[in-house]
Design an enzyme around this catalytic site. Structure first.
Site, short mmCIF file in Angstrom:
data_model
loop_
_atom_site.label_atom_id
_atom_site.label_comp_id
_atom_site.label_asym_id
_atom_site.label_seq_id
_atom_site.Cartn_x
_atom_site.Cartn_y
_atom_site.Cartn_z
N ARG A 50 -19.41 -38.54 -39.08
CA ARG A 50 -18.46 -37.41 -39.04
C ARG A 50 -18.51 -36.65 -40.35
O ARG A 50 -18.51 -35.43 -40.39
CB ARG A 50 -17.04 -37.90 -38.73
CG ARG A 50 -15.98 -36.84 -38.98
CD ARG A 50 -14.63 -37.10 -38.33
NE ARG A 50 -14.21 -38.47 -38.36
CZ ARG A 50 -13.78 -39.14 -39.45
NH1 ARG A 50 -13.70 -38.54 -40.62
NH2 ARG A 50 -13.43 -40.40 -39.38
N TYR A 103 -12.95 -11.75 -28.85
CA TYR A 103 -13.16 -12.68 -27.74
C TYR A 103 -11.78 -13.21 -27.29
O TYR A 103 -10.95 -13.57 -28.13
CB TYR A 103 -14.07 -13.84 -28.21
CG TYR A 103 -14.09 -15.00 -27.24
CD1 TYR A 103 -14.38 -14.80 -25.89
CD2 TYR A 103 -13.80 -16.29 -27.65
CE1 TYR A 103 -14.38 -15.85 -24.99
CE2 TYR A 103 -13.80 -17.35 -26.76
CZ TYR A 103 -14.10 -17.12 -25.43
OH TYR A 103 -14.08 -18.16 -24.54
N ASP A 176 -16.74 -12.65 -37.51
CA ASP A 176 -17.39 -13.34 -36.41
C ASP A 176 -18.66 -12.54 -36.10
O ASP A 176 -18.59 -11.41 -35.60
CB ASP A 176 -16.45 -13.41 -35.20
CG ASP A 176 -17.04 -14.22 -34.06
OD1 ASP A 176 -18.27 -14.25 -33.93
OD2 ASP A 176 -16.25 -14.80 -33.28
N LYS A 201 -24.29 -19.11 -28.45
CA LYS A 201 -24.85 -17.82 -28.02
C LYS A 201 -26.26 -17.62 -28.59
O LYS A 201 -27.10 -18.46 -28.40
CB LYS A 201 -23.86 -16.73 -28.44
CG LYS A 201 -22.40 -17.04 -28.07
CD LYS A 201 -22.24 -17.25 -26.57
CE LYS A 201 -20.84 -17.49 -26.07
NZ LYS A 201 -20.04 -18.51 -26.68
O1 P1T Z 1 -17.33 -20.89 -26.70
P1 P1T Z 1 -17.32 -21.24 -28.16
O2 P1T Z 1 -18.62 -21.80 -28.62
O3 P1T Z 1 -16.14 -22.07 -28.57
O4 P1T Z 1 -17.21 -19.86 -28.98
C1 P1T Z 1 -16.08 -19.04 -28.96
C2 P1T Z 1 -16.47 -17.62 -29.27
C3 P1T Z 1 -16.26 -17.14 -30.56
N1 P1T Z 1 -16.59 -15.88 -30.89
C4 P1T Z 1 -17.14 -15.03 -29.99
C5 P1T Z 1 -17.47 -13.63 -30.40
C6 P1T Z 1 -17.40 -15.47 -28.69
O5 P1T Z 1 -17.95 -14.60 -27.84
C7 P1T Z 1 -17.05 -16.79 -28.31
C8 P1T Z 1 -17.26 -17.30 -26.93
N2 P1T Z 1 -17.46 -16.31 -25.97
C9 P1T Z 1 -17.69 -16.51 -24.65
C10 P1T Z 1 -17.73 -17.70 -24.06
C11 P1T Z 1 -17.87 -15.26 -23.87
O6 P1T Z 1 -18.38 -15.30 -22.71
O7 P1T Z 1 -17.52 -14.20 -24.39
#
Ligand code: P1T
Length: 386
Positions: A50, A103, A176, A201
């Site tokens: 961890r 988001y 972000d 992503k």
């Molecule tokens: O899904 P996660 O890995 O926890 O990420 C969150 C997140 C954070 N910032 C942005 C700009 C994002 O687009 C996302 C996650 N977005 C999607 C799942 C979506 O379909 O827009």
């Protein structure tokens, strides 16, 4: 080193002295703990997975290198990364100014968790105009939280100008960078203190791992983030760390193709009689095209558009597609399409969505790296069947 060289080599130099195997790819270290010779210090630099793991550490070095930063941390999701930033930098009574187009899950985390449960205040503003950020800054503002481009309206904000405003007020700036990817934008160059990613992503890029990243060049901030990552435990697994590191090696190539295809699709949509508006910063008609050219080295593969007609038309159009999968998420090699109002942004209250401009006719596209002509043909037949 160039971006593409760092993407391949950072964190993964074959060690021919210490490692008899000479692996050119970092091994997946599954061990949850690491033996030591003496009680005083960990012999190989690691003590418990961890707190630190060799595969994750290799990825973290790569993440820092591709954002042109000093430190990287890998998390179990983008939201886990965001949570750790908030835990590290905020406390009860603090205030955050955030872009109003974010988001949906980020907005939910801010309002339903940190605001409702932990007494942190959030103001959501249209950060396309830096003056709106300036006006909201208060004595207790600790953070300015930005997305650029935003999810789902693909809006931009001037990171450098907003960083100046925030720093004058002794507030920090988090960007972000998920939509642009570090290949097309490196916010730390423009004064951002922290960069966050959903590595789910573009960074991983193959829709087979959920993860997050935080990157910074600030020593004190890094120590705080690392402390909270270990204290709260939202780490990326060794196997996912391997996958994400592997994904990064082709990020430059993938992003070039994502952009090329997205540009072709944005042009196709712009001329279509059934499309009311296209949001893509690579189009000269985008209201922030000049900022995009200044701040980004490319325009990425994300776009959204407004279909003429009602929600029933949107639903029919989405159902008619064959190549585009109707799914949340983005940034993978395969093209995805979704309806923000009922999917990724359903958790944002209707009135807030309306205020920002996320309406029922909005469709978001994550353009993959398939053949662009095949993608356009699929969109064309789905419009034709309306
Ligand atoms: O899904 P996660 O890995 O926890 O990420 C969150 C997140 C954070 N910032 C942005 C700009 C994002 O687009 C996302 C996650 N977005 C999607 C799942 C979506 O379909 O827009």
């Amino acid at each position: 080193m160039g971006f593409d060289t760092d993407a391949i080599h950072a964190g993964e130099k074959p060690d021919l002295t210490g490692h008899p195997s000479g692996d050119v790819v970092v091994p997946i270290h599954l061990s949850s703990t690491f033996a030591r010779r003496d009680v005083d210090s960990p012999t190989g630099g690691f003590e418990y997975s961890r707190s630190g793991n060799p595969t994750r550490f290799a990825l973290e070095q790569k993440l820092a290198a591709i954002e042109n930063a000093r430190y990287g941390l890998a998390f179990s999701s983008g939201l886990a990364a965001e949570t750790t930033i908030c835990l590290s930098l905020l406390k009860d009574g603090d205030h955050v100014v955030a872009f109003d187009d974010l988001y949906g899950g980020t907005r939910r985390l801010f309002t339903k968790v940190f605001q409702e449960r932990f007494g942190i205040e959030f103001s959501f503003v249209d950060a396309r105009d830096p003056e709106n950020v300036k006006e909201e800054i208060r004595n207790n503002t600790r953070l300015v939280w930005l997305e650029s481009p935003t999810n789902p309206l693909v809006r931009l904000c001037d990171i450098e100008e907003i960083a100046g405003i925030a720093h004058d007020a002794s507030a920090m700036v988090v960007v972000d960078n998920t939509f642009a990817s570090p290949y097309f934008q490196q916010p730390i160059r423009f004064g951002a203190d922290v960069v966050v990613h959903s590595t789910t992503k573009y960074i991983n890029g193959h829709s087979d791992s959920v993860g997050g990243a935080v990157v910074t060049s600030d020593d004190i901030l890094y120590r705080k983030l690392r402390f909270h990552q270990n204290a709260a435990g939202a780490i990326l697994s060794p196997f996912d760390s391997f996958l994400v590191a592997r994904g990064i090696k082709t990020l430059a190539l993938r992003m070039e193709r994502h952009e090329k295809n997205a540009f072709a699709i944005a042009q196709f949509l712009s001329g279509h009689e059934k499309v009311a508006a296209v949001h893509y910063p690579g189009l000269a008609s985008h209201p922030q095209y000049a900022l995009a050219q200044r701040q980004m080295t490319g325009f990425s593969g994300m776009l959204s558009f407004e279909l003429k007609g009602r929600k029933t038309h949107v639903k029919k159009f989405l159902r008619n597609l064959h190549l585009f999968a109707l799914a949340e998420s983005l940034g993978g090699v395969e093209s995805l399409i979704e309806h923000p109002a009922t999917m990724t942004h359903a958790s944002v209250p209707h009135a807030e969505r309306k205020k920002v401009g996320v309406n029922d006719s909005l469709v978001r596209v994550s353009v993959g790296i398939e053949n662009a002509e095949d993608l356009i043909a699929d969109l064309d037949q789905a419009f034709g069947a309306l």
